[in-house]
Enzyme design. Structure first.
Site, short mmCIF file in Angstrom:
data_model
loop_
_atom_site.label_atom_id
_atom_site.label_comp_id
_atom_site.label_asym_id
_atom_site.label_seq_id
_atom_site.Cartn_x
_atom_site.Cartn_y
_atom_site.Cartn_z
N GLY A 12 0.78 -1.23 0.00
CA GLY A 12 0.00 0.00 0.00
C GLY A 12 0.81 1.28 0.00
O GLY A 12 0.33 2.31 0.48
N ASN A 14 1.47 3.02 -2.61
CA ASN A 14 0.74 3.95 -3.49
C ASN A 14 -0.49 4.52 -2.79
O ASN A 14 -0.81 5.69 -2.95
CB ASN A 14 0.36 3.27 -4.81
CG ASN A 14 1.52 3.26 -5.79
OD1 ASN A 14 1.85 4.28 -6.37
ND2 ASN A 14 2.16 2.11 -5.94
N HIS A 110 0.56 1.20 -13.22
CA HIS A 110 1.36 0.06 -13.70
C HIS A 110 2.84 0.46 -13.69
O HIS A 110 3.18 1.56 -14.17
CB HIS A 110 0.92 -0.36 -15.10
CG HIS A 110 1.67 -1.56 -15.58
ND1 HIS A 110 1.39 -2.83 -15.12
CD2 HIS A 110 2.72 -1.67 -16.41
CE1 HIS A 110 2.25 -3.68 -15.68
NE2 HIS A 110 3.07 -3.01 -16.45
N ASP A 151 -4.01 -3.80 -19.07
CA ASP A 151 -3.12 -2.64 -19.25
C ASP A 151 -3.29 -1.98 -20.63
O ASP A 151 -2.33 -1.43 -21.18
CB ASP A 151 -1.64 -3.03 -19.04
CG ASP A 151 -1.39 -3.67 -17.68
OD1 ASP A 151 -2.05 -3.27 -16.71
OD2 ASP A 151 -0.54 -4.57 -17.61
N GLN A 179 10.27 7.76 -7.77
CA GLN A 179 10.41 8.84 -8.76
C GLN A 179 9.20 8.95 -9.69
O GLN A 179 9.00 9.98 -10.32
CB GLN A 179 11.68 8.61 -9.60
CG GLN A 179 12.94 8.75 -8.78
CD GLN A 179 14.21 8.67 -9.64
OE1 GLN A 179 14.14 8.64 -10.87
NE2 GLN A 179 15.36 8.63 -8.99
#
Ligand code: GAR
Length: 208
Positions: A12, A14, A110, A151, A179
């Site tokens: 988690g 993100n 992704h 995707d 990044q």
């Protein structure tokens, strides 16, 4: 106010990036109303708990068939009436009925520059292993809307990251997260929350 439901399977980070960006005001006009995990041990659920965000677990393992899971999963999502569903490291295939119902209202992060290193079998560390074994010099991450393919939906944001000579899959994964992923996922939510993303002919238009 955009009401966001975040779907997770693992650590988690993100999800944390989204929570932090909402709390610090980098993402505006947005409220995270819930978190769903397919994995009851996902650390992401603890992150939700710590920030007072409602959460629950629903796993295909609890059901006799995938059809039954898909039906109950859609019901579980519908309870939140989300404006936007964010797949933040969610590793379960989204049921077709959910894609149809929430067309252009589900986004995914992704860990590659789509269309490289994506599709069935490319998730998590496997993406970075494949990139290193191909010897590419630039990798990155992509936020896209979810359609029926894997995707393949309209791309919203991408960010490139350099590969360094001594990279291992783990080191590269961390750099791509730091990044790229933790920046472009909150940024995409902010753009959507402020009405700046539309989809035309299978591609997004960003209105800045
Ligand atoms: C992230 O790197 C995300 O891009 C990836 O899983 C990781 C989840 O990490 N998603 C995919 O590979 C989807 N195909 P997190 O739980 O720490 O956010």
């Amino acid at each position: 106010m955009l009401e966001v439901l975040v779907l997770v399977s693992g650590g988690g980070t993100n999800l944390q990036a989204i929570i932090d960006a909402v709390e610090t005001g980098m993402v505006t006009n947005t409220r995270i109303t819930g978190v769903i995990s397919n994995n009851k041990n996902a650390y992401a659920l603890e992150r939700a708990e710590k920030h007072g965000i409602a959460h629950r677990c629903i796993s295909p393992k609890e059901f006799a068939s995938r059809e039954e899971f898909n039906e109950k999963f859609l019901e579980a999502v519908d309870v939140w009436k989300p404006d936007l569903i964010v797949l933040a490291g969610f590793l379960v295939v989204i049921p077709p009925a959910m894609i149809e119902k929430y067309r252009n209202r589900i986004i995914n992060i992704h860990p590659s520059l789509i269309p490289s290193f994506c599709g069935t079998g490319f998730y998590g560390l496997k993406v970075h292993e494949a990139a290193l074994s191909r010897g590419v010099k630039v990798v990155g991450a992509t936020v896209h809307f979810v359609d029926e393919g894997t995707d393949t939906g309209p791309i919203i944001l991408q960010k490139a990251v350099d590969v360094e000579p001594q990279d291992t899959p783990e080191v590269l994964q961390k750099r791509v997260m730091e990044q790229a992923e933790w920046k472009i996922l909150p940024k995409a939510i902010d753009l959507i929350a402020n009405g700046k993303v539309s989809v035309q002919d299978g591609k997004t238009v960003i209105h800045l």
